[in-house]
Enzyme design. Sequence first.
Site, mmCIF file in Angstrom:
data_model
loop_
_atom_site.group_PDB
_atom_site.id
_atom_site.type_symbol
_atom_site.label_atom_id
_atom_site.label_comp_id
_atom_site.label_asym_id
_atom_site.label_seq_id
_atom_site.Cartn_x
_atom_site.Cartn_y
_atom_site.Cartn_z
ATOM 1 C CG ASP A 2 -2.096 0.914 1.074
ATOM 2 O OD1 ASP A 2 -2.317 1.433 -0.034
ATOM 3 O OD2 ASP A 2 -2.804 1.128 2.079
ATOM 4 C CG HIS A 19 -0.317 1.801 -9.287
ATOM 5 N ND1 HIS A 19 -0.472 1.519 -7.951
ATOM 6 C CD2 HIS A 19 -1.449 2.444 -9.671
ATOM 7 C CE1 HIS A 19 -1.658 1.979 -7.553
ATOM 8 N NE2 HIS A 19 -2.265 2.538 -8.569
ATOM 9 C CG LEU A 113 10.523 -16.680 -2.880
ATOM 10 C CD1 LEU A 113 10.969 -16.041 -1.582
ATOM 11 C CD2 LEU A 113 10.239 -15.610 -3.890
HETATM 12 C C1 IPE Z 1 -1.546 0.076 -3.430
HETATM 13 O O1 IPE Z 1 -1.289 1.445 -3.448
HETATM 14 C C2 IPE Z 1 -1.593 -0.516 -4.805
HETATM 15 C C3 IPE Z 1 -2.843 -1.214 -5.188
HETATM 16 C C4 IPE Z 1 -3.917 -1.326 -4.466
HETATM 17 C C5 IPE Z 1 -2.857 -1.842 -6.508
HETATM 18 P P1 IPE Z 1 -2.487 2.478 -3.407
HETATM 19 O O2 IPE Z 1 -2.892 2.769 -4.803
HETATM 20 O O3 IPE Z 1 -3.567 1.992 -2.506
HETATM 21 O O4 IPE Z 1 -1.760 3.755 -2.782
HETATM 22 P P2 IPE Z 1 -2.398 4.857 -1.833
HETATM 23 O O5 IPE Z 1 -3.042 4.177 -0.671
HETATM 24 O O6 IPE Z 1 -3.390 5.625 -2.658
HETATM 25 O O7 IPE Z 1 -1.226 5.689 -1.442
HETATM 26 MG MG MG Z 2 -4.119 2.390 -0.562
#
Ligand code: IPE
Ligand code: MG
Length: 227
Positions: A2, A19, A113
């Site tokens: 996250d 991402h 792994l």
């Molecule tokens: C996590 O990062 C990635 C996925 C859920 C694919 P987020 O997209 O939730 O990042 P924040 O929480 O907005 O910072």
């Molecule tokens: Mg998030």
Amino acid sequence: MDGNGRWAKKRFMPRVAGHAQGVERVRDIVEACIQRGVEYLTLFAFSSENWRRPEEEVSRLMELFVMALEREVTRMHRNGVCLRVVGDLGRFDARLRELIAQGEARTKENKRLTLTVCANYGGRWDILNAVNNWRRDNPDATTVPISEDALAPYLTMPYAPEPDLFIRTGGEQRISNFLLWQLAYSELYFTDTLWPDFDAEALDLAIASYRKRERRFGRTSEQLLER
Ligand code: IPE
Ligand code: MG
């Protein structure tokens, strides 16, 4: 994993840039785990609830998933990684499903792994799916209660032990429908570090925290000393 969106926002970049950086981290952390002798790593990549995000972000995530599979499987294979992707994969498009199947087939004999990627996964879905599949295989057992041992092989990851350590990055302190059954006795570790910043050093902090824990599985401290 996250914190990708916030990582990007801090840099005045679009969420998808976070991402993309997150994917880079996956590669680093997989390799750091191999170096540290971790045998099972399970990543929550996309939850059943993530479809609720803006269409544009969801489709970029799918593209990134495709790109990661196209680019990384060879490297994983060389590193002895066995790739598994679990979740309700039926909702993904044919190209993605094909890449998943190919990646799994190619790496299935690898032992160093086991990397499980949870995609369109939800912990409640996993449990319900297991119950329904068990019922399908035991149509006459309607009055017999299901035991834990009978259900376990029907969960999505029967090949992996239950996790020792759960790590959530990005500051939130919740499970968010990840492995609900399997996390029953796992040690939980929460860090404010955003996933795109989560490097080998951050992993070592998590492992150091885990090492200080006493895992009693319902017993007392004294009992552990006797064993
Ligand atoms: C996590 O990062 C990635 C996925 C859920 C694919 P987020 O997209 O939730 O990042 P924040 O929480 O907005 O910072
Ligand atoms: Mg998030």
